[in-house]
Design a protein around this motif. Structure first.
Motif, PDB file in Angstrom:
ATOM      1  N   UNK A 275       0.682  -1.539  -0.049  1.00 23.76           N
ATOM      2  CA  UNK A 275       0.265   0.078   0.077  1.00 23.76           C
ATOM      3  C   UNK A 275       0.945   1.045   0.059  1.00 23.76           C
ATOM      4  N   UNK A 276       2.225   1.045   0.988  1.00 16.45           N
ATOM      5  CA  UNK A 276       2.564   2.146   0.848  1.00 16.45           C
ATOM      6  C   UNK A 276       3.631   2.205  -0.253  1.00 16.45           C
ATOM      7  N   UNK A 277       3.859   1.649  -1.018  1.00 15.82           N
ATOM      8  CA  UNK A 277       5.065   1.687  -2.380  1.00 15.82           C
ATOM      9  C   UNK A 277       3.982   1.956  -3.468  1.00 15.82           C
ATOM     10  N   UNK A 278       2.911   2.039  -2.788  1.00 15.50           N
ATOM     11  CA  UNK A 278       1.567   2.504  -4.106  1.00 15.50           C
ATOM     12  C   UNK A 278       2.322   3.972  -4.227  1.00 15.50           C
ATOM     13  N   UNK A 279       1.754   4.390  -2.731  1.00 20.69           N
ATOM     14  CA  UNK A 279       1.027   6.169  -2.045  1.00 20.69           C
ATOM     15  C   UNK A 279       2.354   6.480  -2.883  1.00 20.69           C
ATOM     16  N   UNK A 280       4.067   5.807  -2.685  1.00 23.31           N
ATOM     17  CA  UNK A 280       5.030   6.833  -3.087  1.00 23.31           C
ATOM     18  C   UNK A 280       4.986   6.927  -4.477  1.00 23.31           C
ATOM     19  N   UNK A 281       4.286   5.352  -5.188  1.00 26.54           N
ATOM     20  CA  UNK A 281       4.836   5.840  -6.758  1.00 26.54           C
ATOM     21  C   UNK A 281       4.143   6.955  -7.268  1.00 26.54           C
ATOM     22  N   UNK A 282       2.764   7.214  -6.318  1.00 27.75           N
ATOM     23  CA  UNK A 282       2.666   8.761  -6.207  1.00 27.75           C
ATOM     24  C   UNK A 282       2.707   9.129  -6.353  1.00 27.75           C
ATOM     25  N   UNK A 283       3.522   9.952  -5.488  1.00 27.00           N
ATOM     26  CA  UNK A 283       4.311  10.638  -5.510  1.00 27.00           C
ATOM     27  C   UNK A 283       4.519  11.421  -3.980  1.00 27.00           C
ATOM     28  N   UNK A 284       3.373  11.126  -2.856  1.00 23.28           N
ATOM     29  CA  UNK A 284       3.829  10.608  -2.245  1.00 23.28           C
ATOM     30  C   UNK A 284       4.879  10.645  -0.868  1.00 23.28           C
ATOM     31  N   UNK A 285       5.788  11.279   0.102  1.00 25.86           N
ATOM     32  CA  UNK A 285       6.768  10.615   0.355  1.00 25.86           C
ATOM     33  C   UNK A 285       6.442   9.884   2.184  1.00 25.86           C
ATOM     34  N   UNK A 286       6.558   9.247   2.111  1.00 27.05           N
ATOM     35  CA  UNK A 286       5.561   8.071   3.557  1.00 27.05           C
ATOM     36  C   UNK A 286       6.446   7.268   3.351  1.00 27.05           C
ATOM     37  N   UNK A 287       6.268   7.065   5.127  1.00 30.43           N
ATOM     38  CA  UNK A 287       6.969   6.789   6.252  1.00 30.43           C
ATOM     39  C   UNK A 287       6.342   5.577   7.887  1.00 30.43           C
ATOM     40  N   UNK A 288       7.026   4.625   7.498  1.00 28.39           N
ATOM     41  CA  UNK A 288       5.749   4.068   8.103  1.00 28.39           C
ATOM     42  C   UNK A 288       6.986   3.616   9.523  1.00 28.39           C
ATOM     43  N   UNK A 289       6.326   3.747  10.557  1.00 27.60           N
ATOM     44  CA  UNK A 289       7.263   3.747  12.085  1.00 27.60           C
ATOM     45  C   UNK A 289       6.623   2.644  12.915  1.00 27.60           C
ATOM     46  N   UNK A 290       6.810   1.709  13.898  1.00 28.68           N
ATOM     47  CA  UNK A 290       6.446   0.935  14.542  1.00 28.68           C
ATOM     48  C   UNK A 290       6.818   1.113  15.713  1.00 28.68           C
ATOM     49  N   UNK A 291       6.126   0.583  16.499  1.00 29.89           N
ATOM     50  CA  UNK A 291       7.218   0.285  18.428  1.00 29.89           C
ATOM     51  C   UNK A 291       6.053  -0.262  18.604  1.00 29.89           C
ATOM     52  N   UNK A 292       6.831  -0.703  19.471  1.00 30.00           N
ATOM     53  CA  UNK A 292       6.889  -1.809  20.219  1.00 30.00           C
ATOM     54  C   UNK A 292       6.544  -3.440  19.416  1.00 30.00           C
TER      55      UNK A 292
END
Length: 400
Positions: A275-292
């Motif tokens: 899902x996030x790869x699709x957003x990046x291909x659309x030009x969104x600089x998006x990060x995923x952060x996981x805690x715990x």
């Protein structure tokens, strides 16, 4: 074919308008003319009737044909005023014209309403000029008469027209709100049914696995008692999970009243990478952060968490635009906390700040509430933020 239920209401409206027509035409006749004065002859009384009668008949149908009714009443008012200027006949009606003007402003489009407002100035001007032209007012009183005439006619004309436009605007806004409310309710209802379908698939899969494991246990029981115990433990856990999902589905089906629609394949938090790869291909600089430390989730809760992120990311793509920075944060503790936030850097200056129409978020709020969680969505600095919490264990089922 006319709806029989509407005929009585139509007749009632017509009767009400006929009563209103009489209520304004009679004062018109007695305030702007003198039908019962001794000096009034039969000819003038017939002329008065000839001008007043079309006004009564036309105003009876003012809601059905407002523009045509205004034209008839306006023509009668102008004709009576012109005849009064050029003869000893005296009748310059105005009250009926006010009702016709209000009706056009209330029911007509803006250009038609503005035209009617301008045209109303002619019979008003003729009514003010009539006593001056006929010599009924001394020359030294003529200026005062014009000023007092304008002070009388202008405000009530403006109020009649403005009231009609204001009521029309309020009615249009109310109708728009009703449409939006209906769309929101439909979105929530469809979301409920979609959840029910997904839960149905989860329960069906769990039952199929239980049957398969039970068959395996039956065939291996005589030779491997230890494996039998482990298999029965798995069956017990699957059965508990299936019952929890079934309770959720039943709670939904008590309120859903539309046919089940086909849905997309099952997803979960493990699928966020695509899902996030699709957003990046659309030009969104998006990060995923996981805690715990990730915990095991029921399939339906896992799907709900994925759908939340999916809806928020989709709205970032649609409304923030390429070049925006975003973050998806997942925190594991006693609850699962999700946050999707963007800075709105790619939003065009003329684009609205709102993330969306809210229908997708309404459906997600319904879905998350089903699991005992909570969702919030609001502007955040120059962007938008969506947060949600989901319990790691299902809420207790209601008794019975």
């Amino acid at each position: 074919m006319t709806d029989p239920a509407r005929r009585p209401r139509s007749r009632t409206v017509t009767a009400q308008d006929a009563a209103l027509a009489l209520a304004v035409t009679v004062p018109d006749a007695f305030f702007y003319a003198t039908p019962l004065a001794p000096e009034v002859n039969g000819r003038d009384q017939l002329l008065l009737t000839a001008f007043a009668l079309p006004e009564v008949v036309a105003l009876t149908f003012r809601r059905r044909w407002p523009t045509a009714v205004f034209a008839v009443v306006w023509a009668a008012a102008v004709g009576a005023a012109l005849l009064s200027l050029n003869s000893d006949f005296g009748f310059t009606p105005f009250f009926g014209l006010l009702i016709a003007l209000y009706s056009v402003a209330r029911l007509g489009e803006r250009p038609v309403a503005l035209t009617a407002l301008v045209l109303t100035g002619l019979p008003v001007a003729l009514g003010i000029w009539d006593p001056i032209a006929t010599g009924a007012v001394r020359p030294d009183r003529q200026t005062a008469l014009v000023i007092s005439g304008i002070a009388f006619y202008l405000p009530i004309t403006a109020v009649a027209w403005g009231a009609g436009r204001w009521i029309r605007s309020a009615a249009v806004a109310a109708e728009r709100d009703q449409r939006e409310l209906a769309l929101a309710r439909r979105a929530v209802r469809n979301e409920r049914v979609q959840i029910a379908r997904e839960l149905h698939d989860i329960v069906a899969n769990a039952v199929a696995v239980i049957v398969m494991r039970a068959d395996t246990a039956r065939s291996t029981a005589p030779t491997d008692p230890g494996r039998l115990a482990a298999t029965l433990g798995d069956i017990e856990e699957l059965g508990r999970n299936a019952m929890a999902e079934l309770r959720r589905m039943l709670r939904l089906l008590r309120t859903a009243d539309v046919p089940v629609a086909a849905g997309a394949g099952r997803r979960g938090l493990a699928d966020l990478g695509l899902l996030l790869d699709d957003a990046r291909r659309a030009g969104i600089l998006i990060d995923l952060e996981v805690h715990g430390h990730p915990a095991r989730l029921d399939d339906s809760v896992d799907l709900t968490a994925y759908r939340l992120v999916q809806e928020a990311v989709t709205n970032i793509i649609k409304h923030s635009g390429p070049g925006s920075h975003a973050a998806v944060r997942i925190r594991w503790s006693e609850v699962l906390a999700l946050e999707v936030v963007d800075d709105g850097a790619g939003r065009r200056p003329e684009a609205p700040r709102e993330l969306s129409t809210g229908h997708g978020l309404l459906g997600l709020a319904e879905r998350i509430a089903l699991f005992g969680g909570e969702l919030t969505a609001s502007p955040y600095l120059s962007g938008f933020r969506v947060t949600a919490t989901l319990p790691l264990s299902p809420p207790p089922a209601p008794a019975g």
